[in-house]
Design an enzyme around this catalytic site. Structure first.
Site, PDB file in Angstrom:
ATOM      1  N   ASP A   1       4.713  -8.368   6.107  1.00  0.00           N
ATOM      2  CA  ASP A   1       5.093  -8.961   4.831  1.00  0.00           C
ATOM      3  C   ASP A   1       3.854  -9.658   4.265  1.00  0.00           C
ATOM      4  O   ASP A   1       3.343 -10.599   4.882  1.00  0.00           O
ATOM      5  CB  ASP A   1       6.231  -9.971   5.046  1.00  0.00           C
ATOM      6  CG  ASP A   1       6.764 -10.504   3.730  1.00  0.00           C
ATOM      7  OD1 ASP A   1       5.978 -10.587   2.758  1.00  0.00           O
ATOM      8  OD2 ASP A   1       7.955 -10.836   3.671  1.00  0.00           O
TER       9      ASP A   1
ATOM     10  N   ASP B   1       2.011  -2.717   4.298  1.00  0.00           N
ATOM     11  CA  ASP B   1       3.263  -2.621   3.544  1.00  0.00           C
ATOM     12  C   ASP B   1       4.366  -3.244   4.382  1.00  0.00           C
ATOM     13  O   ASP B   1       4.331  -3.187   5.609  1.00  0.00           O
ATOM     14  CB  ASP B   1       3.628  -1.176   3.196  1.00  0.00           C
ATOM     15  CG  ASP B   1       4.602  -1.107   2.023  1.00  0.00           C
ATOM     16  OD1 ASP B   1       4.147  -0.933   0.868  1.00  0.00           O
ATOM     17  OD2 ASP B   1       5.819  -1.290   2.255  1.00  0.00           O
TER      18      ASP B   1
ATOM     19  N   CYS C   1       3.284  -1.292 -12.212  1.00  0.00           N
ATOM     20  CA  CYS C   1       3.665  -0.171 -13.073  1.00  0.00           C
ATOM     21  C   CYS C   1       4.785  -0.627 -14.003  1.00  0.00           C
ATOM     22  O   CYS C   1       5.761   0.090 -14.205  1.00  0.00           O
ATOM     23  CB  CYS C   1       4.059   1.056 -12.258  1.00  0.00           C
ATOM     24  SG  CYS C   1       5.421   0.776 -11.132  1.00  0.00           S
TER      25      CYS C   1
ATOM     26  N   ALA D   1       0.776  -1.238   0.000  1.00  0.00           N
ATOM     27  CA  ALA D   1       0.000   0.000   0.000  1.00  0.00           C
ATOM     28  C   ALA D   1       0.811   1.294   0.000  1.00  0.00           C
ATOM     29  O   ALA D   1       0.299   2.334  -0.411  1.00  0.00           O
ATOM     30  CB  ALA D   1      -0.936  -0.003   1.200  1.00  0.00           C
ATOM     31  N   ALA D   2       2.034   1.275   0.494  1.00  0.00           N
ATOM     32  CA  ALA D   2       2.766   2.536   0.672  1.00  0.00           C
ATOM     33  C   ALA D   2       3.200   3.122  -0.673  1.00  0.00           C
ATOM     34  O   ALA D   2       3.533   2.363  -1.587  1.00  0.00           O
ATOM     35  CB  ALA D   2       3.984   2.299   1.546  1.00  0.00           C
ATOM     36  N   PRO D   3       3.206   4.434  -0.811  1.00  0.00           N
ATOM     37  CA  PRO D   3       2.896   5.466   0.192  1.00  0.00           C
ATOM     38  C   PRO D   3       1.406   5.791   0.348  1.00  0.00           C
ATOM     39  O   PRO D   3       1.075   6.770   1.006  1.00  0.00           O
ATOM     40  CB  PRO D   3       3.649   6.683  -0.349  1.00  0.00           C
ATOM     41  CG  PRO D   3       3.632   6.501  -1.835  1.00  0.00           C
ATOM     42  CD  PRO D   3       3.693   5.017  -2.085  1.00  0.00           C
ATOM     43  N   GLY D   4       0.521   4.997  -0.236  1.00  0.00           N
ATOM     44  CA  GLY D   4      -0.897   5.180   0.056  1.00  0.00           C
ATOM     45  C   GLY D   4      -1.705   5.844  -1.041  1.00  0.00           C
ATOM     46  O   GLY D   4      -2.861   6.192  -0.821  1.00  0.00           O
ATOM     47  N   GLY D   5      -1.113   6.017  -2.221  1.00  0.00           N
ATOM     48  CA  GLY D   5      -1.828   6.673  -3.324  1.00  0.00           C
ATOM     49  C   GLY D   5      -3.133   5.963  -3.648  1.00  0.00           C
ATOM     50  O   GLY D   5      -4.181   6.604  -3.815  1.00  0.00           O
ATOM     51  N   LYS D   6      -3.055   4.635  -3.745  1.00  0.00           N
ATOM     52  CA  LYS D   6      -4.278   3.899  -4.126  1.00  0.00           C
ATOM     53  C   LYS D   6      -5.143   3.625  -2.908  1.00  0.00           C
ATOM     54  O   LYS D   6      -6.368   3.614  -3.015  1.00  0.00           O
ATOM     55  CB  LYS D   6      -3.900   2.612  -4.861  1.00  0.00           C
ATOM     56  CG  LYS D   6      -3.171   2.920  -6.155  1.00  0.00           C
ATOM     57  CD  LYS D   6      -2.802   1.716  -6.944  1.00  0.00           C
ATOM     58  CE  LYS D   6      -1.830   2.084  -8.046  1.00  0.00           C
ATOM     59  NZ  LYS D   6      -0.470   2.399  -7.543  1.00  0.00           N
TER      60      LYS D   6
HETATM   61  C1  LIG Z   1       4.110  -0.411  -6.375  1.00  0.00           C
HETATM   62  S1  LIG Z   1       4.512   0.012  -4.762  1.00  0.00           S
HETATM   63  C2  LIG Z   1       2.944   0.391  -4.068  1.00  0.00           C
HETATM   64  C3  LIG Z   1       2.408   1.747  -4.396  1.00  0.00           C
HETATM   65  C4  LIG Z   1       1.117   2.030  -3.648  1.00  0.00           C
HETATM   66  N1  LIG Z   1       0.122   1.009  -3.866  1.00  0.00           N
HETATM   67  C5  LIG Z   1       0.534   3.376  -4.019  1.00  0.00           C
HETATM   68  O1  LIG Z   1      -0.335   3.442  -4.901  1.00  0.00           O
HETATM   69  O2  LIG Z   1       0.929   4.383  -3.436  1.00  0.00           O
HETATM   70  C6  LIG Z   1       4.831  -1.547  -4.057  1.00  0.00           C
HETATM   71  C7  LIG Z   1       4.939  -1.544  -2.554  1.00  0.00           C
HETATM   72  O3  LIG Z   1       5.060  -2.906  -2.135  1.00  0.00           O
HETATM   73  C8  LIG Z   1       5.810  -2.935  -0.967  1.00  0.00           C
HETATM   74  N2  LIG Z   1       6.249  -4.335  -0.780  1.00  0.00           N
HETATM   75  C9  LIG Z   1       7.272  -4.979  -1.374  1.00  0.00           C
HETATM   76  N3  LIG Z   1       7.314  -6.256  -0.956  1.00  0.00           N
HETATM   77  C10 LIG Z   1       6.283  -6.414  -0.091  1.00  0.00           C
HETATM   78  C11 LIG Z   1       5.815  -7.504   0.680  1.00  0.00           C
HETATM   79  N4  LIG Z   1       6.418  -8.684   0.637  1.00  0.00           N
HETATM   80  N5  LIG Z   1       4.749  -7.309   1.476  1.00  0.00           N
HETATM   81  C12 LIG Z   1       4.130  -6.100   1.547  1.00  0.00           C
HETATM   82  N6  LIG Z   1       4.538  -5.034   0.831  1.00  0.00           N
HETATM   83  C13 LIG Z   1       5.599  -5.193   0.021  1.00  0.00           C
HETATM   84  C14 LIG Z   1       6.893  -1.905  -1.199  1.00  0.00           C
HETATM   85  O4  LIG Z   1       7.416  -1.423   0.025  1.00  0.00           O
HETATM   86  C15 LIG Z   1       6.152  -0.825  -1.988  1.00  0.00           C
HETATM   87  O5  LIG Z   1       5.750   0.200  -1.137  1.00  0.00           O
END
Ligand SMILES: C[S@@+](CC[C@H](N)C(=O)[O-])C[C@H]1O[C@@H](n2cnc3c(N)ncnc32)[C@H](O)[C@@H]1O
Length: 445
Positions: free
Chosen positions: A307, A280, A379, A257-262
């Protein structure tokens, strides 16, 4: 410190420490206390030099044949100066060369300064070597648009030469500045009026109905943004919550979810009613989700560090109405925003990421209620991380199927790109990020 010297340090940090250009740039602008004009020049030189790195090296190569082992900082100084000479009309060549020679004197010695001077002046006199000397057309495209050859060849296999060429060229252009309007606070028209009253030239988005685009300036620096009316987001990204289509009162899980845009977009579409659980893996990034939720006035978001491959240890089976897996990916759809990734990410990253993506999908699947919706997005434009990831998941999960109602949820312009519940956007389609969205349904029986 002057702008070119800051550019040199920023580029060296990106090259040597593998730092992200946008983070390194923000750091340099803060440390150098640059005003708007200098900050814009620094940004242009740094992004441009990273974006055109391989093309610049091709242009420099014939003039460096006699130079024995070139230190990295000298090569980077030559690249950033040549970038200004070739691509920045407003900087006169002699001013760019003068600055480079002064930096070379300060950082090195007279010999290096004279090499820098000699190489740049010779190029100024003799002109650039022609790219037509590269016979192989795929290699020529790679050099001309500064993408690694393996990546260009891989994309050509996936999308053909013409689409790949358009995509590579789009990757060289700056991304548009876009934001999503918080529909709980304002309409797009109201947000545009307020932005214009603040002196911003803003227009509606090209595809996403909630989007605004700024012709110039930074939307994040406006009062409209600070007061929770806007979230900085790309238009492709805005289609994900639309694909998930949550309703007020539902319980929704956002696995990455981070940084939370969606996450915040989902909560806005639920009118702030129900619960959005935002997970996240990185604790420090979870704080960013909380900050965004607070800024936008969304109380229905619960953010936690976990995780997502281990979601089953925390949540009960069939306890969510909808699940979003916005998976970690190679990010090749956002090369315009993070140009360095085209050089740093390789085939091994693809191989490692597809295993993480499958593990998250496997862990999320049992938590979805029967009849519920799961959206998987990335993306990137790599089929292995997109269509093939979905095919692999479906082969192991016969209780899921692709949901062709995705098309109905998409704006008219995007609909022709939806095929059987999946959507692949390339950056040149709508001048937005390259994005993949798949909508799946868990069968009732
Ligand atoms: C594509 S970004 C998410 C962007 C977010 N959904 C937004 O719209 O702002 C992918 C995210 O997955 C997290 N991530 C990577 N491996 C992960 C895991 N095993 N479990 C949970 N989060 C994970 C990363 O820290 C990163 O923030």
């Amino acid at each position: 410190m002057n702008v070119r010297e800051l550019a040199l340090d920023t580029l060296l940090a990106i090259e040597q420490k593998g730092a992200y250009s946008h983070l390194q740039l923000n750091d340099a602008i803060r440390k150098g206390r640059l005003d708007g004009r200098d900050a814009a020049l620094l940004t242009e030189i740094v992004y441009g030099t990273v974006q055109r790195r391989d093309t610049l090296d091709y242009y420099l190569a014939p003039f460096l044949r006699k130079a024995r082992r070139l230190e990295l900082w000298v090569r980077v100084l030559l690249r950033l100066t040549l970038y200004q000479m070739v691509y920045l009309d407003r900087v006169p060549d002699r001013a760019a060369i003068f600055e480079a020679v002064e930096i070379a004197k300060r950082r090195g010695h007279r010999g290096i300064a004279s090499l820098v001077n000699g190489v740049l002046r010779t190029i100024g006199r003799e002109g650039l070597p022609s790219l037509d000397a590269i016979i192989d057309s795929e290699k020529r495209l790679a050099v001309a648009t500064s993408h690694p050859e393996w990546l260009v060849r891989r994309w050509i296999k996936q999308y053909g030469l013409e689409e790949t060429a358009r995509m590579c060229e789009t990757n060289l252009r700056p991304p548009p500045s876009t934001a999503r309007v918080n529909r709980l606070r304002a309409t797009v028209e109201e947000a545009l009026d307020r932005l214009r009253a603040e002196g911003m030239e803003a227009v509606p988005g090209l595809v996403a109905p909630d989007a605004v685009r700024a012709a110039k300036g930074n939307l994040a620096h406006t009062e409209t943004f600070r007061s929770g009316w806007l979230t900085i987001q790309d238009e492709s990204s805005m289609l994900v919550a639309r694909a998930l289509d949550p309703s007020p009162g539902e319980r929704v899980l956002d696995c990455c979810a981070a940084p939370g845009g969606k996450t915040t977009h989902i909560a806005e579409r639920m009118d702030g009613r129900g619960e959005v659980v935002a997970v996240d893996v990185h604790e420090h990034k979870v704080k960013l989700i909380e900050q965004q939720a607070q800024r936008l006035g969304l109380g229905c978001i619960t953010a936690l560090a976990l995780d997502s491959r281990r979601l089953g240890e925390r949540f009960a089976p069939e306890s969510f109405d909808r699940i979003l897996v916005d998976a970690p990916c190679t990010g090749f759809g956002v090369i315009r925003r993070k140009p360095e990734i085209k050089y740093t990410k390789g085939k091994d990253d693809v191989a490692a990421l597809i295993e993480v993506q499958q593990a998250i999908l496997r862990a999320a699947a049992p938590l979805l209620k029967k009849g519920g919706t799961l959206v998987y997005s990335t993306c990137t434009i790599e089929r292995e991380e997109n269509e093939e990831a979905i095919a692999r998941f479906l082969a192991d999960h016969p209780d899921f199927s692709l949901d062709d109602r995705l098309a109905e949820r998409m704006p008219d312009a995007v609909r022709p790109h939806v095929q059987a519940g999946m959507l692949q956007l390339l950056p040149h389609y709508f001048d937005s990020d390259g994005f993949f969205i798949a909508r799946l349904r868990k069968k009732v029986q």
